[in-house]
Design a protein around this motif. Structure first.
Motif, PDB file in Angstrom:
ATOM      1  N   VAL A 104     -21.125  18.089  73.946  1.00  0.00           N
ATOM      2  CA  VAL A 104     -19.791  18.310  74.288  1.00  0.00           C
ATOM      3  C   VAL A 104     -19.506  19.830  74.613  1.00  0.00           C
ATOM      4  N   PRO A 105     -19.193  20.284  75.764  1.00  0.00           N
ATOM      5  CA  PRO A 105     -18.903  21.699  76.316  1.00  0.00           C
ATOM      6  C   PRO A 105     -18.007  22.332  75.132  1.00  0.00           C
ATOM      7  N   GLU A 106     -18.117  23.563  74.972  1.00  0.00           N
ATOM      8  CA  GLU A 106     -17.220  24.379  73.818  1.00  0.00           C
ATOM      9  C   GLU A 106     -15.930  24.143  74.422  1.00  0.00           C
ATOM     10  N   ALA A 107     -15.634  24.087  75.558  1.00  0.00           N
ATOM     11  CA  ALA A 107     -14.010  24.141  75.855  1.00  0.00           C
ATOM     12  C   ALA A 107     -13.247  22.900  75.278  1.00  0.00           C
ATOM     13  N   TYR A 108     -13.986  21.848  75.278  1.00  0.00           N
ATOM     14  CA  TYR A 108     -13.510  20.675  74.865  1.00  0.00           C
ATOM     15  C   TYR A 108     -13.743  20.277  73.256  1.00  0.00           C
ATOM     16  N   GLY A 109     -14.081  21.218  72.485  1.00  0.00           N
ATOM     17  CA  GLY A 109     -14.202  21.079  71.026  1.00  0.00           C
ATOM     18  C   GLY A 109     -15.585  20.797  70.565  1.00  0.00           C
ATOM     19  N   GLY A 110     -16.707  20.974  71.447  1.00  0.00           N
ATOM     20  CA  GLY A 110     -18.105  20.524  71.039  1.00  0.00           C
ATOM     21  C   GLY A 110     -18.829  21.881  70.962  1.00  0.00           C
ATOM     22  N   LEU A 154      -8.878  13.622  81.562  1.00  0.00           N
ATOM     23  CA  LEU A 154      -9.872  12.626  80.977  1.00  0.00           C
ATOM     24  C   LEU A 154     -10.646  13.652  79.884  1.00  0.00           C
ATOM     25  N   LYS A 155     -11.145  14.636  80.403  1.00  0.00           N
ATOM     26  CA  LYS A 155     -12.031  15.586  79.401  1.00  0.00           C
ATOM     27  C   LYS A 155     -11.113  15.996  78.418  1.00  0.00           C
ATOM     28  N   ARG A 156     -10.002  16.420  78.695  1.00  0.00           N
ATOM     29  CA  ARG A 156      -9.030  17.203  77.438  1.00  0.00           C
ATOM     30  C   ARG A 156      -8.783  15.902  76.535  1.00  0.00           C
ATOM     31  N   GLN A 157      -8.620  14.694  77.175  1.00  0.00           N
ATOM     32  CA  GLN A 157      -8.035  13.824  76.212  1.00  0.00           C
ATOM     33  C   GLN A 157      -9.073  13.187  75.366  1.00  0.00           C
ATOM     34  N   TRP A 158     -10.345  13.094  75.821  1.00  0.00           N
ATOM     35  CA  TRP A 158     -11.384  12.157  75.050  1.00  0.00           C
ATOM     36  C   TRP A 158     -12.458  12.882  74.397  1.00  0.00           C
ATOM     37  N   LEU A 159     -12.878  14.023  75.091  1.00  0.00           N
ATOM     38  CA  LEU A 159     -14.081  14.876  74.666  1.00  0.00           C
ATOM     39  C   LEU A 159     -13.998  15.368  73.132  1.00  0.00           C
ATOM     40  N   PRO A 160     -12.834  15.926  72.850  1.00  0.00           N
ATOM     41  CA  PRO A 160     -12.584  16.403  71.595  1.00  0.00           C
ATOM     42  C   PRO A 160     -12.693  15.367  70.441  1.00  0.00           C
ATOM     43  N   ARG A 161     -12.065  14.139  70.968  1.00  0.00           N
ATOM     44  CA  ARG A 161     -12.061  13.044  69.822  1.00  0.00           C
ATOM     45  C   ARG A 161     -13.597  12.510  69.905  1.00  0.00           C
ATOM     46  N   LEU A 162     -14.417  12.509  70.955  1.00  0.00           N
ATOM     47  CA  LEU A 162     -15.844  11.975  70.639  1.00  0.00           C
ATOM     48  C   LEU A 162     -16.585  13.039  70.063  1.00  0.00           C
ATOM     49  N   ALA A 173     -24.571   4.984  72.572  1.00  0.00           N
ATOM     50  CA  ALA A 173     -24.013   4.805  73.813  1.00  0.00           C
ATOM     51  C   ALA A 173     -22.856   5.526  73.633  1.00  0.00           C
ATOM     52  N   SER A 174     -22.091   6.241  72.520  1.00  0.00           N
ATOM     53  CA  SER A 174     -21.213   7.209  72.294  1.00  0.00           C
ATOM     54  C   SER A 174     -21.687   8.415  73.018  1.00  0.00           C
ATOM     55  N   ALA A 175     -22.997   8.888  72.883  1.00  0.00           N
ATOM     56  CA  ALA A 175     -23.391   9.920  73.412  1.00  0.00           C
ATOM     57  C   ALA A 175     -23.429   9.977  74.911  1.00  0.00           C
ATOM     58  N   MET A 176     -24.040   8.623  75.377  1.00  0.00           N
ATOM     59  CA  MET A 176     -23.875   8.485  76.739  1.00  0.00           C
ATOM     60  C   MET A 176     -22.517   8.680  77.475  1.00  0.00           C
ATOM     61  N   ALA A 177     -21.677   8.108  76.833  1.00  0.00           N
ATOM     62  CA  ALA A 177     -20.292   8.309  77.411  1.00  0.00           C
ATOM     63  C   ALA A 177     -19.744   9.683  77.225  1.00  0.00           C
ATOM     64  N   SER A 178     -20.080  10.335  76.337  1.00  0.00           N
ATOM     65  CA  SER A 178     -19.650  11.949  76.285  1.00  0.00           C
ATOM     66  C   SER A 178     -20.536  12.546  77.176  1.00  0.00           C
ATOM     67  N   VAL A 179     -21.628  12.295  77.764  1.00  0.00           N
ATOM     68  CA  VAL A 179     -22.251  12.953  78.848  1.00  0.00           C
ATOM     69  C   VAL A 179     -21.542  12.627  80.211  1.00  0.00           C
ATOM     70  N   ALA A 180     -21.265  11.265  80.324  1.00  0.00           N
ATOM     71  CA  ALA A 180     -20.718  11.032  81.654  1.00  0.00           C
ATOM     72  C   ALA A 180     -19.344  11.761  81.779  1.00  0.00           C
ATOM     73  N   LEU A 181     -18.616  11.755  80.648  1.00  0.00           N
ATOM     74  CA  LEU A 181     -17.370  12.391  80.585  1.00  0.00           C
ATOM     75  C   LEU A 181     -17.472  13.940  80.850  1.00  0.00           C
ATOM     76  N   ALA A 182     -18.315  14.591  80.345  1.00  0.00           N
ATOM     77  CA  ALA A 182     -18.681  16.018  80.319  1.00  0.00           C
ATOM     78  C   ALA A 182     -19.038  16.389  81.801  1.00  0.00           C
ATOM     79  N   HIS A 183     -19.400  15.287  82.522  1.00  0.00           N
ATOM     80  CA  HIS A 183     -19.821  15.524  83.822  1.00  0.00           C
ATOM     81  C   HIS A 183     -19.071  15.003  85.006  1.00  0.00           C
TER      82      HIS A 183
END
Length: 363
Positions: free
Chosen positions: A57-63, A105-113, A89-99
């Motif tokens: 997860v990119p640093e901008a979204y808490g990763g 959507l990124k701001r809403q979900w990536l920090p939580r994932l 599956a959670s890692a795959m979802a994170s990659v999809a959202l990161a790209h």
């Protein structure tokens, strides 16, 4: 030229290994397998504290915004321990959202994932072995409402967000569907690998948000999944080889350990020769994911096809060397036997990905 892991990557892998040695015994794996959800929240929280949810997860979204190899090396340790849970599956979802291109959507979900507060999953495959976007029967209308069904969805009933592959008038794409969305129904499926639960996901006029950047997001998500499955398979192969070796050094027949028999020596040596090169194969695929994105799809396909085949052989040869006990429910080897079956089929089997690799090389 140094082709090894960096000191930081080695330390991270050792940290994951130590954590799993202490917290993921065979007894605990069996307890999670036999639970209703197939998910151990305490074990999951421990993995998230180690940063596994935040790696890509990119640093901008808490990763952490780290290299993909960092995550793949962790996946090898998870496979070695037959770790249950929704990591893949959670890692795959994170990659999809990161790209994707939807910043909200990124701001809403990536920090939580990244923190593990939320669990993601992906709904790609359909009945008949359909894994290609152009082959999907699931459709989205102009308003982003999805209709269709998806098989082999990891932790479909647990996930807070599902990344769904579907077709629309604009072509294939990815949509984000939240847990509890109208028209969304999940049914648990019986699967051989009880460490990673699968479900059938059915959508009936279900609202979803298109991720944007569809082609890139899907390709990156799939490549990530293939590499993580390959790394998991390599970890499982190493564990099976070690179990077979240890058994051969302990089991006695005709007054001597069976490891002294030439046939057993040959079988173990041949298996070691098959397993050992797998490290470089998945490391290179993970490196290509970051550094050579144009060749990443082919390298990911090759790694998945080869290492899942090796895992199949490792678990079968190890079971054979153990004799009758290797086939029993009470003996832990069957955990990896079942895991190899999941790895073989998820995202497409080895023949499918060898064909993809050949096509990507224009053979």
């Amino acid at each position: 030229m140094d082709f090894g892991l960096s000191p930081e990557q080695t330390l991270a892998a050792e940290s994951v290994r130590r954590f799993l040695d202490d917290n993921c015994s065979g007894e605990r794996v069996r307890a999670v397998m036999e639970s209703e959800s197939g998910h151990d929240r305490e074990l999951w929280a421990g993995l998230m504290e180690l940063g596994l949810g935040a790696v890509v997860v990119p640093e901008a979204y808490g990763g952490l915004g780290s290299e993909f190899l960092d995550l793949a090396v962790a996946a090898e340790q998870l496979g070695y321990a037959c770790t249950p849970g929704p990591f893949l599956a959670s890692a795959m979802a994170s990659v999809a959202l990161a790209h994707c291109r939807d910043e909200e959507l990124k701001r809403q979900w990536l920090p939580r994932l990244a923190s593990g507060e939320a669990v993601g999953t992906v709904a790609i495959g359909e009945s008949g072995g359909r894994w290609e976007p152009d082959d999907m029967n699931t459709e989205a209308d102009a308003d982003g409402r999805l209709s269709g069904s998806k098989a082999m969805v990891p932790y479909a009933q647990l996930a807070d967000i599902v990344v769904v592959s579907a077709r629309s008038g604009e072509g294939p794409g990815l949509w984000a569907v939240e847990k509890g969305a109208p028209g969304l129904a999940t049914t648990a499926l019986k699967a051989n690998d009880m460490t990673r639960r699968l479900g059938l996901l059915e959508l009936s006029d279900t609202p979803g948000l298109r991720l944007g950047g569809d082609g890139e997001a899907f390709a990156r998500m799939r490549d990530a999944g293939l590499i993580l499955v390959a790394a998991d398979a390599h970890g499982g192969s190493r564990r099976c080889l070690e179990m077979a070796r240890d058994h051969a050094l302990e089991r006695e027949q005709f007054g001597q350990i069976i490891g002294a028999f030439q046939a057993v020596k040959h079988q173990l040596a041949n298996l070691a020769v098959e397993v050992e090169p797998g490290t470089a194969l998945y490391w290179y695929a993970a490196h290509a994911f970051d550094a050579m994105p144009e060749s990443a799809p082919r390298q990911a396909a090759i790694a998945k096809a080869r290492l899942c085949d090796v895992f199949d052989r490792a678990v079968r040869d190890s079971t054979e060397l153990h004799g009758g006990i290797g086939f029993t429910w009470e003996f832990d080897l069957q955990l990896w036997f079942r895991r190899s079956m999941f790895n073989r089929s998820f995202l497409g089997d080895s023949n499918y990905h060898r064909s993809r690799a050949a096509a990507l090389a224009a053979w």
